[in-house]
Design a protein around this motif. Structure first.
Motif: not given
Length: 294
Positions: A157-164, A174-178, A207-216
Motif C-alpha cells: 500500500v502507498v500513501f502520503n509518500g510512504l510505503v507499507v 510489514y515494514d514502512m518505507y519513505s 494490505i490496504a489502507f483507507n486513510g484511517v485503518n489498515f486491512y490485512i
C-alpha cells in the motif's frame, strides 16, 4: 428594523454544514481483490462479506491483484509485465493498458488518490523495486527496496509518500518505507526493520489502507485483520471459506478524503475533527447572535 436570525435557525444551518462536512470525509470500508486468481470481488473490510463478484475476463487462473479508478479496473497477472483493464460496470475486457518494464515477481498493484498505479516487484537485485506509473503507462519513478523479498511481494500500500509492504509471498511482517524524490532507493521508517510496523496474525498477504485503518489478508486461516493508524490490532473478521486473496486495494475515488499520517502524534481522529469543526461553527454563531443583540 434589522432582523437577526434566531438561534434555532442558526443551529439548523450549522447542523446541515456539519453534516455535509461529515459526508465529505466519510471513510470507505470496501476494497477490491481477486479471489483464487479467477474472480474480482469487492469486500467489506470490517465484516469480510463479499459485496460483488466479476469473472476475470483475460488471464483467469493467474490474475493476482487489482486497482480501481472510477469504473475501470487495472489488474496484474503473475509474472506478466502487462497490466490489463476491465470495465467494472459490464465486466468486459478493455485490453492491455500498458506494459511495465520489469516482469520479475510481478504481482501486487496499489493505487493512490492521484490515480497513479504502483507495482512492487519481489526477488533481489535490480528488479526488486517499487514502480510508479500513470494510467497512460508512463513510468514516473522507480525505487529499489533496501532488502530482497522472497518471491512475490504480495502485500503493498502507498500513501502520503510512504510505503507499507510485506517481505515476500505470505511472508511478514510489514515494514514502512519513505519514498524519496526522483528515483532514489526506499528508506526504512524507524524503528523498522528491527521493529516492524505491523506484525500480523499470519498469512501475510495483501494490505490496504483507507486513510484511517489498515486491512490485512490472511489466506491461511481466511480472515481479514484490521489495524489502526499506527499498526495496532483492532479486530478481525472471517473471509469466505477456501478464499485466497493476494493484494487488495481501496478504489482511488475512495481515497480522496483526509489521509491521516501514522506515528505523527498530531493526528486527530475523524470524530475529533468533526466535533471541533462543529464546535467552532457554533461558537461563531453564538458570537454573531451576541453581536446582533447588542
Amino acid at each position: 428594523m434589522k432582523k437577526s436570525i434566531s438561534w434555532f435557525h442558526r443551529f439548523v444551518i450549522l447542523a446541515a454544514v456539519v453534516g455535509v462536512f461529515h459526508r465529505a470525509h466519510a471513510v470507505s470500508t470496501t476494497f477490491w481483490a481477486i479471489n483464487q486468481f479467477t474472480t474480482i470481488q469487492s469486500l467489506n473490510g470490517d465484516t469480510g462479506a463479499v459485496l460483488s463478484s466479476i469473472p476475470v475476463p483475460v488471464g483467469s487462473g493467474s490474475a493476482a491483484s487489482i486497482a480501481v479508478i472510477g469504473t475501470t479496473g487495472y489488474y496484474t497477472l503473475l509474472g506478466d509485465t502487462r497490466v490489463y483493464k476491465i470495465d467494472m460496470t459490464t465486466g468486459a475486457s478493455l485490453g492491455v493498458a500498458f506494459t511495465t518494464s520489469i516482469a520479475q515477481s510481478m504481482n501486487s498493484i496499489a493505487v493512490t488518490a492521484d490515480n497513479h498505479l504502483w507495482f512492487a516487484h519481489g526477488g533481489s537485485g535490480a528488479g526488486n523495486v517499487l514502480q510508479e506509473y500513470d494510467t497512460a503507462g508512463t513510468l514516473l519513478s522507480s525505487h529499489l527496496f533496501p532488502t530482497s523479498a522472497s518471491s512475490y511481494r504480495d502485500g503493498l500500500v502507498v500513501f502520503n509518500g510512504l510505503v507499507v509492504a510485506n517481505r515476500g509471498d505470505q511472508i511478514g511482517p510489514y515494514d514502512m518505507y519513505s519514498i524519496p524524490a526522483g528515483n532514489g532507493p526506499l528508506a526504512y521508517v524507524a524503528p523498522a526493520p528491527g521493529t516492524p510496523f505491523i506484525t500480523a496474525l499470519g498469512g501475510n498477504n495483501g494490505i490496504a489502507f483507507n486513510g484511517v485503518n489498515f486491512y490485512i489478508s490472511n489466506e491461511q486461516t481466511h480472515i481479514v485483520t484490521k489495524y489502526d493508524l499506527n499498526g495496532v490490532f483492532v479486530s478481525q473478521a472471517n473471509l469466505p471459506a477456501n478464499s485466497r486473496y493476494e493484494n487488495w486495494t481501496f478504489a482511488a475515488q475512495d481515497l480522496g478524503g483526509v489521509i491521516q499520517q501514522p506515528n505523527q502524534g498530531n493526528v486527530p481522529d475523524g470524530g475529533s475533527s468533526l466535533g471541533f469543526f462543529g464546535f467552532s461553527l457554533m461558537a461563531l454563531a453564538f458570537t454573531g447572535r451576541r453581536r446582533s443583540a447588542s
